[in-house]
Design an enzyme around this catalytic site. Structure first.
Site, PDB file in Angstrom:
ATOM      1  N   CYS A 247      -3.276  31.510 -39.659  1.00 22.14           N
ATOM      2  CA  CYS A 247      -3.567  30.211 -39.163  1.00 22.14           C
ATOM      3  C   CYS A 247      -4.373  29.576 -39.789  1.00 22.14           C
ATOM      4  CB  CYS A 247      -3.789  30.463 -37.585  1.00 22.14           C
ATOM      5  SG  CYS A 247      -5.124  31.839 -37.363  1.00 22.14           S
ATOM      6  N   ARG A 252      -5.498  32.888 -34.222  1.00 20.31           N
ATOM      7  CA  ARG A 252      -3.980  32.387 -33.492  1.00 20.31           C
ATOM      8  C   ARG A 252      -2.970  33.371 -34.100  1.00 20.31           C
ATOM      9  NH1 ARG A 252      -4.054  26.340 -34.833  1.00 20.31           N
ATOM     10  NH2 ARG A 252      -5.770  26.544 -36.308  1.00 20.31           N
TER      11      ARG A 252
END
Lengths: 296, 151
Positions: A247, A252
């Site tokens: 990410c 994430r």
């Protein structure tokens, strides 16, 4: 070792149901010997406004990251973090947090770098617990300090570095950022601070699958069938693929790593935590702009 | 640098900076938490008008901001913030701005050093990345004050 697994039928569908617990299971097991509940949030103050009774807090930013090097803490510091929270090597650790368990999965991933055997996620996280009006407290948990061994971090199995990603080009990559970041239109995620990358775009060949697609409305993970529809049918990934997820700074993508590894049973998924802040700033690494995957 | 920074701050903000700087990192978090609880509710005229407020995208949680400037010669500034209860850190930052700057003259708000927040000593407890949200809040407040006073 560890507590019994949650026999919930939804969890039973997943490849590794032992990695999740429901709010109901947790409510019944709070206070059990051998269980430590860990809250890990994006918001550094949220735990102090109220948390699951007995839960301790681990802050991903100020505690799991090394304060100087761009890296995670070492074995000694990790042992200290666990010991202070009453976590032994045999403890069942259940993580939960805000924002669809985004930072809870990140904390779980870091615990996994140290090979902590029994790590689980509270399906639905903080939001579901609160929505069900379950008990919360502002009382700080004060666990008795225990011994945790100094274990070397193993970065070879679930973590990828830039050079390894360069060597991986042509094999499956999952970019879990927002579409605007993927195309290169945005250099940071919507609503989030700039984390300076001088180039926007994505790693050649990376599929765009924003991480939150794996979460349902109530912050639980989508069902196995729904997840298979996204990652396997739609994106054509296969459980025996060698997959790298990334990410912007690797948080994430730890959520997607959890989904692929533990919910869908992929055998080789690595999180590239250097992610776009490293790749987008590196000299002479190839990037692709626009919404097409592109190739090397 | 701290001395200079404090020198240019409006009195309420200077007092807050002193409060933060005089305690250890854990107590600074506690102070921020208390401030997060003191952030005033939005007045009714903004309650249904979130779209007239400006979103501070740099904050890690949804934060909306409105700035009003009095027509009086002092051009006193009034600040309004909206942030969800599950974002106490962001609320705490907003509350620092509100406590420190609400009711101050436009010129004094514009004179606040952009890096004043470094003197709060929060970087260790909150992390620099999270603190950038506060820098962004101040930048957007100043931009709106400039726009309002130029008109």
């Amino acid at each position: 070792m560890g507590l019994s697994n949650d026999p919930d039928p939804k969890l039973a569908e997943y490849a590794h149901p032992e990695r999740l617990v429901t709010t109901e299971w947790l409510a019944q097991h709070l206070g059990d010997n051998g269980l430590v509940v860990v809250e890990s949030d994006e918001d550094v103050l949220l735990y102090d406004t109220g948390h699951i009774p007995g839960a301790v807090k681990v802050d991903w930013h100020t505690e799991l990251n090394d304060p100087v090097a761009r890296d995670y803490v070492d074995g000694e510091r990790f042992a200290q973090i666990c010991a202070e929270r009453g976590i032994t090597r045999d403890t069942t650790v259940v993580f939960y947090g805000d924002r669809n368990n985004w930072w809870a999965t990140y904390a779980l991933w870091v615990f996994s770098l140290f090979g902590h055997p029994d790590v689980r996620i509270l399906d639905g996280g903080r939001a579901k617990w609160v929505a069900e009006n379950r008990e919360m407290t502002t009382e700080q948990a004060k666990p008795a300090s225990v011994d945790y061994p100094v274990v070397d971090r193993d970065d070879t199995q679930i973590r990828a570095f830039k050079e390894q990603v360069l060597a991986h080009l042509g094999k499956p990559l999952v970019d879990v950022r927002s579409p605007g970041e993927y195309s290169g239109e945005l250099l940071h995620m919507p609503d989030y601070p700039q984390e300076g990358a001088v180039r926007g775009g994505h790693i050649p060949g990376a599929a765009s699958v924003p991480w939150a697609r794996a979460a349902a409305e109530d912050a639980t993970f989508k069902t196995r069938a729904d997840l298979e529809a996204i990652y396997q049918q739609e994106q054509g990934l296969s459980p025996d693929d060698d997959v790298v997820a990334y990410c912007r700074i690797g948080e994430r993508s730890s959520h997607t790593w959890f989904v692929l590894t533990h919910l869908l049973g992929f055998s080789k998924v690595r999180n590239y935590d250097g992610s776009w802040t490293e790749w987008g700033n590196s000299v002479r690494v190839p990037i692709v702009q626009g919404s097409e995957r592109g190739s090397v | 640098m701290t001395e200079q920074t404090t020198g240019a701050l409006p009195p309420q903000l200077a007092e807050l900076v002193d409060d933060f700087a005089s305690v250890g990192p854990k107590d600074r978090l506690q102070l921020l938490l208390e401030l997060s609880r003191e952030l005033p509710e939005l007045p009714e005229r903004y309650a249904d008008a979130a779209d007239t407020m400006e979103q501070v995208h740099e904050c890690q949680s949804p934060l909306f901001l409105a700035v009003e400037v009095d027509p009086d010669p002092e051009r006193r500034v009034h600040l309004f913030f909206s942030a969800p209860p599950e974002a106490p850190t962001t609320r705490g930052f907003a509350s620092i701005m509100h406590t420190g700057l609400d009711g101050e003259a436009a010129g004094d708000v514009l004179a606040v050093p952009d890096d004043f927040y470094t003197a709060l000593g929060l970087a260790e407890a909150v992390s620099p990345l999270r603190l950038r949200g506060m820098a962004a809040m101040l930048a957007r407040i100043k931009k709106q004050v400039r726009a309002a006073t130029a008109a």
